[in-house]
Structures are given as C-alpha cells and as structure tokens.
Design a protein around this motif. Sequence first.
Motif, PDB file in Angstrom:
ATOM      1  N   PHE A 161      14.851  -4.152 -10.367  1.00  0.00           N
ATOM      2  CA  PHE A 161      13.535  -4.280 -10.671  1.00  0.00           C
ATOM      3  C   PHE A 161      13.515  -4.292  -9.124  1.00  0.00           C
ATOM      4  O   PHE A 161      11.655  -3.933  -8.896  1.00  0.00           O
ATOM      5  CB  PHE A 161      12.966  -5.037 -11.820  1.00  0.00           C
ATOM      6  N   PRO A 162      13.638  -4.920  -8.436  1.00  0.00           N
ATOM      7  CA  PRO A 162      13.109  -5.286  -6.868  1.00  0.00           C
ATOM      8  C   PRO A 162      13.397  -4.524  -6.205  1.00  0.00           C
ATOM      9  O   PRO A 162      11.704  -4.395  -5.433  1.00  0.00           O
ATOM     10  CB  PRO A 162      14.499  -6.286  -6.509  1.00  0.00           C
ATOM     11  N   GLY A 163      13.963  -3.536  -6.564  1.00  0.00           N
ATOM     12  CA  GLY A 163      13.586  -1.684  -5.777  1.00  0.00           C
ATOM     13  C   GLY A 163      12.798  -1.139  -6.399  1.00  0.00           C
ATOM     14  O   GLY A 163      12.081  -0.837  -5.544  1.00  0.00           O
ATOM     15  N   LEU A 164      12.262  -1.337  -7.377  1.00  0.00           N
ATOM     16  CA  LEU A 164      11.264  -0.417  -8.083  1.00  0.00           C
ATOM     17  C   LEU A 164       9.706  -1.212  -7.351  1.00  0.00           C
ATOM     18  O   LEU A 164       9.354  -0.847  -7.140  1.00  0.00           O
ATOM     19  CB  LEU A 164      11.067  -0.126  -9.549  1.00  0.00           C
ATOM     20  N   CYS A 165       9.920  -2.677  -7.645  1.00  0.00           N
ATOM     21  CA  CYS A 165       8.744  -3.235  -6.795  1.00  0.00           C
ATOM     22  C   CYS A 165       8.675  -2.736  -5.419  1.00  0.00           C
ATOM     23  O   CYS A 165       7.246  -2.788  -5.107  1.00  0.00           O
ATOM     24  CB  CYS A 165       8.468  -4.899  -6.707  1.00  0.00           C
ATOM     25  N   ARG A 166       9.673  -2.617  -4.700  1.00  0.00           N
ATOM     26  CA  ARG A 166       8.848  -2.148  -3.117  1.00  0.00           C
ATOM     27  C   ARG A 166       8.689  -1.116  -3.141  1.00  0.00           C
ATOM     28  O   ARG A 166       7.735  -0.275  -2.531  1.00  0.00           O
ATOM     29  CB  ARG A 166      10.974  -1.975  -2.347  1.00  0.00           C
ATOM     30  N   ALA A 167       8.861  -0.284  -3.392  1.00  0.00           N
ATOM     31  CA  ALA A 167       8.360   1.175  -4.349  1.00  0.00           C
ATOM     32  C   ALA A 167       6.794   1.383  -4.296  1.00  0.00           C
ATOM     33  O   ALA A 167       6.194   1.777  -3.385  1.00  0.00           O
ATOM     34  CB  ALA A 167       9.235   2.336  -5.070  1.00  0.00           C
ATOM     35  N   PHE A 168       6.318   0.460  -5.416  1.00  0.00           N
ATOM     36  CA  PHE A 168       4.966   0.061  -5.411  1.00  0.00           C
ATOM     37  C   PHE A 168       4.150  -0.244  -4.558  1.00  0.00           C
ATOM     38  O   PHE A 168       3.062  -0.208  -4.833  1.00  0.00           O
ATOM     39  CB  PHE A 168       5.275  -0.634  -6.707  1.00  0.00           C
ATOM     40  N   ALA A 169       4.959  -1.482  -3.806  1.00  0.00           N
ATOM     41  CA  ALA A 169       4.266  -2.070  -2.928  1.00  0.00           C
ATOM     42  C   ALA A 169       3.844  -0.726  -1.396  1.00  0.00           C
ATOM     43  O   ALA A 169       3.094  -1.375  -0.758  1.00  0.00           O
ATOM     44  CB  ALA A 169       5.363  -2.966  -2.102  1.00  0.00           C
ATOM     45  N   MET A 170       5.157  -0.527  -0.949  1.00  0.00           N
ATOM     46  CA  MET A 170       4.746   0.992   0.037  1.00  0.00           C
ATOM     47  C   MET A 170       3.813   2.156  -1.084  1.00  0.00           C
ATOM     48  O   MET A 170       3.008   2.129   0.077  1.00  0.00           O
ATOM     49  CB  MET A 170       6.131   1.707  -0.246  1.00  0.00           C
ATOM     50  N   GLN A 171       3.991   1.873  -2.033  1.00  0.00           N
ATOM     51  CA  GLN A 171       3.430   2.941  -2.202  1.00  0.00           C
ATOM     52  C   GLN A 171       1.063   2.655  -2.324  1.00  0.00           C
ATOM     53  O   GLN A 171       0.527   3.362  -1.430  1.00  0.00           O
ATOM     54  CB  GLN A 171       3.306   3.751  -3.751  1.00  0.00           C
ATOM     55  N   GLY A 172       1.470   1.589  -2.922  1.00  0.00           N
ATOM     56  CA  GLY A 172       0.243   0.767  -2.280  1.00  0.00           C
ATOM     57  C   GLY A 172      -0.727   0.703  -1.188  1.00  0.00           C
ATOM     58  O   GLY A 172      -1.893   1.057  -1.212  1.00  0.00           O
ATOM     59  N   LEU A 173       0.053   0.468  -0.442  1.00  0.00           N
ATOM     60  CA  LEU A 173      -0.395   0.277   1.488  1.00  0.00           C
ATOM     61  C   LEU A 173      -0.451   1.842   1.675  1.00  0.00           C
ATOM     62  O   LEU A 173      -1.231   1.924   2.416  1.00  0.00           O
ATOM     63  CB  LEU A 173       0.687  -0.184   2.149  1.00  0.00           C
ATOM     64  N   VAL A 174       0.294   2.686   1.570  1.00  0.00           N
ATOM     65  CA  VAL A 174       0.531   4.052   1.932  1.00  0.00           C
ATOM     66  C   VAL A 174      -1.037   4.848   0.804  1.00  0.00           C
ATOM     67  O   VAL A 174      -2.071   5.375   1.856  1.00  0.00           O
ATOM     68  CB  VAL A 174       1.302   5.257   1.599  1.00  0.00           C
ATOM     69  N   CYS A 175      -1.374   4.361   0.256  1.00  0.00           N
ATOM     70  CA  CYS A 175      -2.520   5.128  -0.242  1.00  0.00           C
ATOM     71  C   CYS A 175      -3.669   4.108   0.052  1.00  0.00           C
ATOM     72  O   CYS A 175      -4.653   4.883  -0.190  1.00  0.00           O
ATOM     73  CB  CYS A 175      -2.674   4.617  -2.395  1.00  0.00           C
ATOM     74  N   SER A 176      -3.683   3.200   0.010  1.00  0.00           N
ATOM     75  CA  SER A 176      -5.083   2.385   0.588  1.00  0.00           C
ATOM     76  C   SER A 176      -5.154   2.607   2.174  1.00  0.00           C
ATOM     77  O   SER A 176      -6.847   2.523   2.257  1.00  0.00           O
ATOM     78  CB  SER A 176      -4.244   0.526   0.945  1.00  0.00           C
ATOM     79  N   MET A 177      -4.258   3.069   2.953  1.00  0.00           N
ATOM     80  CA  MET A 177      -5.136   3.332   3.544  1.00  0.00           C
ATOM     81  C   MET A 177      -5.589   4.761   3.916  1.00  0.00           C
ATOM     82  O   MET A 177      -5.665   5.278   4.922  1.00  0.00           O
ATOM     83  CB  MET A 177      -3.194   3.706   4.789  1.00  0.00           C
ATOM     84  N   ILE A 178      -5.120   5.831   2.773  1.00  0.00           N
ATOM     85  CA  ILE A 178      -5.344   6.835   3.245  1.00  0.00           C
ATOM     86  C   ILE A 178      -6.755   6.430   2.470  1.00  0.00           C
ATOM     87  O   ILE A 178      -7.768   7.481   2.238  1.00  0.00           O
ATOM     88  CB  ILE A 178      -4.834   8.073   1.924  1.00  0.00           C
ATOM     89  N   MET A 179      -6.709   5.970   1.321  1.00  0.00           N
ATOM     90  CA  MET A 179      -8.138   5.692   0.539  1.00  0.00           C
ATOM     91  C   MET A 179      -9.035   5.238   2.206  1.00  0.00           C
ATOM     92  O   MET A 179     -10.235   5.897   2.384  1.00  0.00           O
ATOM     93  CB  MET A 179      -8.100   4.737  -0.016  1.00  0.00           C
ATOM     94  N   TYR A 180      -8.683   4.696   3.273  1.00  0.00           N
ATOM     95  CA  TYR A 180      -9.533   3.370   4.065  1.00  0.00           C
ATOM     96  C   TYR A 180      -9.789   4.954   4.880  1.00  0.00           C
ATOM     97  O   TYR A 180     -11.165   4.609   5.151  1.00  0.00           O
ATOM     98  CB  TYR A 180      -8.770   2.627   4.573  1.00  0.00           C
ATOM     99  N   LEU A 181      -9.173   5.728   5.031  1.00  0.00           N
ATOM    100  CA  LEU A 181      -9.549   6.665   6.223  1.00  0.00           C
ATOM    101  C   LEU A 181     -10.396   7.881   4.768  1.00  0.00           C
ATOM    102  O   LEU A 181     -11.760   8.497   5.848  1.00  0.00           O
ATOM    103  CB  LEU A 181      -8.395   8.047   6.292  1.00  0.00           C
ATOM    104  N   CYS A 182     -10.520   7.804   3.997  1.00  0.00           N
ATOM    105  CA  CYS A 182     -11.724   9.039   3.424  1.00  0.00           C
ATOM    106  C   CYS A 182     -12.984   8.171   3.748  1.00  0.00           C
ATOM    107  O   CYS A 182     -13.835   8.447   3.346  1.00  0.00           O
ATOM    108  CB  CYS A 182     -10.419   8.881   1.724  1.00  0.00           C
ATOM    109  N   ASP A 183     -12.562   7.422   2.859  1.00  0.00           N
ATOM    110  CA  ASP A 183     -14.533   6.358   3.261  1.00  0.00           C
ATOM    111  C   ASP A 183     -14.819   6.042   4.361  1.00  0.00           C
ATOM    112  O   ASP A 183     -16.128   6.602   4.310  1.00  0.00           O
ATOM    113  CB  ASP A 183     -13.546   4.630   2.231  1.00  0.00           C
ATOM    114  N   GLN A 184     -14.193   5.240   5.661  1.00  0.00           N
ATOM    115  CA  GLN A 184     -14.319   5.932   7.049  1.00  0.00           C
ATOM    116  C   GLN A 184     -15.187   7.220   7.298  1.00  0.00           C
ATOM    117  O   GLN A 184     -16.151   7.256   7.932  1.00  0.00           O
ATOM    118  CB  GLN A 184     -13.797   5.174   8.376  1.00  0.00           C
TER     119      GLN A 184
END
Length: 357
Positions: A161-184
């Motif tokens: 489960f800690p490895g799964l949580c790592r994957a979700f954390a990475m996905q959250g950061l990557v998606c947030s950065m893409i959303m930031y670019l789209c918003d700008q």
Amino acid sequence: MKYLFFVGLWPEKTLTGYQKVFYKIYEFFIHFLTITFLTLAGIGTYQHKDDLVVVFSNLDKCLVVYNFLFKTIIFVIKRDKLRDLIDEIEMSGDEVTEERKKLMANYVVLLTGISAAVVGAFSLLALYEGTMSIEAWLPFDPMESLRNQILSLQILAFCVFPGLCRAFAMQGLVCSMIMYLCDQLIHLQKEMATLDNLTEAEMRMKFKKIIIKHIRLMGYSMKMENIFKEYFLVQNLAVTVELCLNAVMVTVVGVQQITLLITFLAYLIVALINAYVYCYLGNELIIQSQGIALAAYESTWTSWPVDLQKDLLILIGAAQRPLKLSAGGMALLSIETFSQALYNGYSIFAVLNDAVN
C-alpha cells in the motif's frame, strides 16, 4: 507536494541534517517494502507455476506494482529537475484559483480512496472465501487458520500500500502541473481578448507581457516533457500490457470463476481511468495551446500598428506548434494515444489467441 513528502518522495528543504538522514532511511524503507512484495509474489507465482489461473492472476496484480515501482524510480532520478521547475513556477507570480487548488487536492484524495476501496474489497472477499488475494510466499502457511490468513493479508497490504500511495501522489502532482499549464493558457486567451479597448501604449505593454508569459509557458512545457517522457512511456506500456493480459485471462478463466473475472475487470477499469486522465489532460494542453493562435487571430489586429501586426504573426506561428507531452518521445499524450494503446493491447491479444488456437 505534502502528499509526496508523507510517502517519502519529497524531502523538504527545511529539514536539518539528522532529519534528512532519517527521511532518506524512510524513503529507502518504502522502496524495500515494494521490492519485498514483488519478491514474495514472484516466489508464490513460481510455486504455483502449474496453475495457469494463479499465474495470470499474480501477474495481473504484480504488473500494477511494477508499473508504480518503475515510475517511482524515474521520479526519484528526475526529482531535482522537477524541484527546480516547481520553484521556477512558484516564483513566476502566476495565480492559481482556490477552486483549482481544491480540485487538485480532492482528485488525489478521491483516487487514493477509490483504489484503497477496490483493493480492500477484494481482500475482504478473498478472506470471506478462504483464499488469498494474491499467492505469495510467507514463512508460515496462510491457509492453516483464519488468524494466519488475516496476518498474511496484513503483511501483503503493509508491503504494497505505501507504494500505491506513492503512485497516487506522483499522479496528483503531474496532473496538477498539466492543469496549471492549461489554466494559464486559458488566461492568456482571455488577456488577448482584452487588448481591443486599450490605448496604444497600454496595448503594447500588455501584448509584451502576453508574449513573455507565452514564451515562459512554452519553456515549462518543454521541461515537463523532458522530465516525464519516460514516466509516461511506462504508463502507456503498462496499460497496453494490462489490457492484453486481462483479455487473455477472460478467455482462460471462463464465466465459472465469476469472482476472479470481476477482480480482473475492476483492476483493469482503475488502470484505464488513470491512463485516461493523463491522456485527457495532455489532449487539453494541446487544445488550449492552439487556442492562443485562434485568440490572437480573432483580435482586432487590422487596426494595430504594422510592427505589432508582425509581432502578432510571429505569436500565431509559434502557437500553431502546440505545447505537448509525450510518452518516451514516441507518442503524444492525447485521446488518440489512449485509443491507440487500447487497440495495441487488443491486437497483441488477438495475435496470441490465434497462435494458441
């Protein structure tokens, strides 16, 4: 980034010397847990090598963990570059609305909750049926008693489960950065529309700021592509193999083992949703970056001075080359790529199925 810190992937700059050492130990400990799970599952798969259903079932679940592990390794290698990019974005002065911040945070929490619910539900179902959710080697017989079975499920969950949580954390950061670019990019399109009612001096100043910001966002996009291209390549390959493996399992297992089939389909759906989110955001980045050219063309450029018209033409030419993210430099991150990954997975399955028949 807070989520990444809690799962051992984002050491804060404010940590003292001893805190950095302990955090590094914590980071490697979670690496060790994931590798331990894969080792135990690998031994368990070999022990049941004569049972094709067990082998495919283990491969299906281990493929998810391998996917997360490889992406974690890539993330750690590129972490310093990513930190520099995030620092640059934070110092840019770009604004992110509170609504967007909540969406980014809620997405990570929702993704973690859904995945934990799916894994937990099938673990409880395996406990109810007196079976193992995944066959793995343990220093005791898990099926000897109910207590042993519960203990084995707890050990495997603690490892994975800690490895799964790592994957979700990475996905959250990557998606947030893409959303930031789209918003700008959307913000730039709106800024282009407000140039009409300004004096020439004000228009020149604002247009200059628009061009500077557009160039900056182009730089962010290129840096993100360089950082995450291997990450997205692993994601794309994992979805293709996952789809192929599940198609094979449906033909091998049959409708008699309905519980096992539902398990395969549930994990496949979660994997496809995660992949779709990446591709949807990548597609949105392409659309919004091309929207800059359209917004520039729709402005009242015919009344502008000739030198500004020439600058606008350069902006339109640059915006027609969309900002993009790619999977290993081989395929753009878009809805079309998602469809192609599904097609590739089915094609591989069809070839294997014909060869077997």
